[in-house]
Design an enzyme around this catalytic site. Structure first.
Site, PDB file in Angstrom:
ATOM      1  N   VAL A  14       0.829  -1.202   0.000  1.00  0.00           N
ATOM      2  CA  VAL A  14       0.000   0.000   0.000  1.00  0.00           C
ATOM      3  C   VAL A  14       0.868   1.259   0.000  1.00  0.00           C
ATOM      4  O   VAL A  14       0.761   2.107  -0.881  1.00  0.00           O
ATOM      5  CB  VAL A  14      -0.960  -0.004   1.213  1.00  0.00           C
ATOM      6  CG1 VAL A  14      -1.688   1.329   1.320  1.00  0.00           C
ATOM      7  CG2 VAL A  14      -1.971  -1.137   1.072  1.00  0.00           C
ATOM      8  N   GLY A  15       1.762   1.368   1.000  1.00  0.00           N
ATOM      9  CA  GLY A  15       2.567   2.578   1.149  1.00  0.00           C
ATOM     10  C   GLY A  15       3.429   2.864  -0.074  1.00  0.00           C
ATOM     11  O   GLY A  15       3.476   4.011  -0.555  1.00  0.00           O
ATOM     12  N   VAL A  91       1.345   0.642   7.856  1.00  0.00           N
ATOM     13  CA  VAL A  91       1.984  -0.592   8.310  1.00  0.00           C
ATOM     14  C   VAL A  91       0.974  -1.733   8.269  1.00  0.00           C
ATOM     15  O   VAL A  91      -0.225  -1.514   8.091  1.00  0.00           O
ATOM     16  CB  VAL A  91       2.560  -0.437   9.737  1.00  0.00           C
ATOM     17  CG1 VAL A  91       3.594   0.683   9.761  1.00  0.00           C
ATOM     18  CG2 VAL A  91       1.466  -0.149  10.740  1.00  0.00           C
ATOM     19  N   THR A  95      -4.436 -10.244  11.000  1.00  0.00           N
ATOM     20  CA  THR A  95      -5.384 -10.798  11.963  1.00  0.00           C
ATOM     21  C   THR A  95      -4.602 -11.331  13.159  1.00  0.00           C
ATOM     22  O   THR A  95      -3.550 -11.946  13.005  1.00  0.00           O
ATOM     23  CB  THR A  95      -6.190 -11.932  11.297  1.00  0.00           C
ATOM     24  OG1 THR A  95      -6.819 -11.388  10.127  1.00  0.00           O
ATOM     25  CG2 THR A  95      -7.253 -12.468  12.232  1.00  0.00           C
ATOM     26  N   SER A 132      -3.508   2.308   6.500  1.00  0.00           N
ATOM     27  CA  SER A 132      -3.743   0.871   6.665  1.00  0.00           C
ATOM     28  C   SER A 132      -5.230   0.643   6.931  1.00  0.00           C
ATOM     29  O   SER A 132      -5.905   1.509   7.456  1.00  0.00           O
ATOM     30  CB  SER A 132      -2.974   0.331   7.869  1.00  0.00           C
ATOM     31  OG  SER A 132      -1.711   0.902   7.979  1.00  0.00           O
ATOM     32  N   ASN A 225     -14.889  -3.663   1.175  1.00  0.00           N
ATOM     33  CA  ASN A 225     -14.265  -4.960   0.928  1.00  0.00           C
ATOM     34  C   ASN A 225     -15.218  -6.105   1.238  1.00  0.00           C
ATOM     35  O   ASN A 225     -15.239  -7.114   0.540  1.00  0.00           O
ATOM     36  CB  ASN A 225     -12.975  -5.089   1.743  1.00  0.00           C
ATOM     37  CG  ASN A 225     -11.806  -4.416   1.033  1.00  0.00           C
ATOM     38  OD1 ASN A 225     -11.873  -4.158  -0.160  1.00  0.00           O
ATOM     39  ND2 ASN A 225     -10.747  -4.135   1.764  1.00  0.00           N
ATOM     40  N   CYS A 277      -6.722  -8.375   2.257  1.00  0.00           N
ATOM     41  CA  CYS A 277      -7.818  -7.539   2.789  1.00  0.00           C
ATOM     42  C   CYS A 277      -9.138  -8.249   3.049  1.00  0.00           C
ATOM     43  O   CYS A 277      -9.718  -8.098   4.124  1.00  0.00           O
ATOM     44  CB  CYS A 277      -8.083  -6.382   1.835  1.00  0.00           C
ATOM     45  SG  CYS A 277      -6.837  -5.098   1.961  1.00  0.00           S
TER      46      CYS A 277
END
Ligand code: UDX
Ligand code: UDX
Ligand code: ADP
Length: 463
Positions: A14-15, A91, A95, A132, A225, A277
């Protein structure tokens, strides 16, 4: 307020791409992406753009243009935090694998560490952006930490969830359906929202930038999602019904998707959804619903995961059954390991679970994926803790040439929809396989009639 310096903590899927595009589109803003992982940062700084740590079509070009100009990758986290007016937290939030909420709640320890570090280092006011995926109301926790451990500077917290999909990350970032920014509805909060709107405003039309309160933004990410995953589980549930009734799931998907109220996307039956995700966000949603005592809501969404697990099991079990109820000692070729095409990411990939079941049945799996390393595949199996590493290494062989996987195989399982699989020499593959030669297409990518013409016995999901 005009932002001149951005820091992003976390140089992952992502970042990395998000900051690369922000930097490319805002040459006047210095963007520094930091990560504790030195190897990852070194890869982002590699002069050969083929060695970037994540594979995304088009990313090399964007990084090539901005890196060294106003885009920097570094391990000096404190320095980058100190210099920035705006800090993105990007970051990982896996889970939880222990304690309360094990297997369901998001593990926020990395987020909390970031918040404490920001509080310790900051000597002037900052805007903190949650990038995040987080459970709703995480901003409150971050704010508590910042306000109680900081150096009396002011923090504004924004939620700016990421909607990019892997494999199309650059495309999605360049032309997003929408950008969502949530913040406190106070004058200071609105000012912070505005500062972030301006960053995106340099390439995204204003009407596509939605601003909301913090909690709506956090919850929208989880539920977007959940809705997408629900569509995949819905069509996958129908795939099983199609197989017993003689309907064809691709025809059904096409027919229902033409209804503009339903729409055609995310109706592709598959061996099961994966990725970092979908499962995590739904588990999160379920956990949150339960924590408020909303059991019916929790049960409703949990069913999406149950169906997905069922689909993965069903695929593997069908392979065993078709191969005369035993795969023990048989060579099974895996085409694809990534959770979808055009990415090297394997988190929650269906391939891992199918492999796990077949290894329990003592199959010899030989896997080929164009972008996934052997190290990654073994790591994925070890992470399940079903058996020890040496057994995983015995049961799974990873090859760099697909034909090596396919030669002499009893069966082929297609687990990722990589385009290159379609162009293989299927006659040659057939000639070199054990007979009868079975193909199990978990992605409906191959040309079934053509394969049958050659002599393959072909199973396609939902047909
Ligand atoms: C439905 C189908 O839409 C139609 O294609 C089919 O042929 C017959 O069944 P209908 O039952 O007439 O048509 O109405 P529809 O507009 O689908 O609404 C069904 C129910 O869902 C209504 O009670 C409606 O109020 C409710 N609804 C619909 C919602 O609560 N929210 C929505 O967003 C949409
Ligand atoms: C998803 C969301 O799409 C994105 O908006 C969010 O920010 C992150 O999570 P991603 O996980 O990268 O993105 O991929 P996505 O394209 O959503 O696919 C997820 C999984 O569903 C994949 O395993 C894919 O193969 C599967 N899938 C998707 C299907 O099986 N059928 C479909 O029709 C669509
Ligand atoms: P995502 O898909 O959400 O981007 P990744 O796991 O790909 O997730 O990336 C998250 C990155 O964040 C990892 O590279 C990890 O090393 C980094 N990270 C986690 N905690 C910290 C921290 N406190 N400081 C800096 N980087 C961190």
């Amino acid at each position: 307020m005009k932002i001149k310096n951005i820091c992003c903590i976390g140089a992952g899927y992502v970042g990395g791409p998000t900051m690369a595009v922000i930097a490319q589109k805002n040459p006047g803003i210095k963007v520094t992406v930091v990560d504790l992982n030195e190897k990852r940062i070194a890869a982002w700084n590699d002069s050969n753009l083929d060695n970037l740590p994540i594979y995304e079509p088009g990313l090399d070009k964007v990084v090539g243009e901005a890196r060294g100009r106003n885009l920097f990758f570094s391990t000096e986290v404190d320095k980058a935090i100190d210099e920035a007016e705006m800090i993105f937290i990007s970051v990982n939030t896996p889970t939880k694998t222990y304690g309360v909420g094990k297997g369901m709640a998001a593990d926020l320890k990395y987020i909390e560490l970031c918040a404490r570090q920001i509080a310790r280092v900051s000597t002037n006011d900052k805007i903190i952006v949650e990038k995040s995926t987080l459970p709703v109301r995480t901003a409150q926790a971050i704010k508590n930490i910042l306000d109680n451990t900081g150096n009396d500077v002011n923090f504004q917290i924004l939620s700016n969830p990421e909607f990019l999909a892997e494999g199309t990350a650059v495309e999605d970032l360049m032309a997003p359906d929408r950008v969502l920014i949530g913040g406190e509805q106070t004058p200071e909060g609105l000012e912070a929202i505005d500062a972030l709107v301006n960053v995106y405003g340099s390439w995204v039309a204003r009407e596509n930038i939605i601003t909301t309160n913090l909690w709506s933004s956090e919850l929208s990410k989880l539920t977007a999602n959940a809705f997408l995953a629900q569509r995949v589980s819905s069509i996958n549930s129908l795939s099983e019904l199609c197989e017993v009734t003689g309907a064809d799931v691709n025809e059904v998907a096409n027919a229902i998707g033409k209804d503009s109220r339903i729409g055609p996307k995310f109706l592709k039956a598959s061996v099961g959804f994966g990725g970092s995700c979908f499962q995590k966000d739904i588990l999160n949603l379920v956990y949150i619903a339960k924590s408020y005592g909303l059991d019916a809501v929790a049960d409703y969404w949990e069913q999406v995961i149950i169906m997905n697990d069922h689909q993965k099991h069903r695929f593997a079990k069908n392979m065993v059954k078709t191969l005369y109820n035993t795969v023990s000692g048989k060579k099974i070729a895996f085409l694809g390991w990534a959770f979808k095409k055009d990415t090297n990411d394997t988190r929650e990939s269906a391939a891992i679970y199918v492999a796990d079941i077949l290894l329990d049945e003592q199959a010899n799996i030989v896997a080929y994926d164009p972008k996934v390393t052997a190290e990654q595949m073994y790591g994925d199996l070890d992470y399940l803790q079903t058996r020890d590493s040496s057994s995983n290494e015995k049961g799974l062989t990873v090859v760099k040439n697909p034909y090596e996987a396919l030669n002499d195989a009893h069966a082929i399982a297609v687990l990722t929809e990589w385009d290159e699989f379609k162009g293989y020499d299927w006659q040659k593959i057939y000639d070199n396989m054990q007979k009868p030669a079975f193909v199990f297409d978990g992605r409906s990518v191959l040309d079934k009639p053509a394969l049958e013409q050659i002599g393959f016995q072909v199973y396609v999901i939902g047909q």
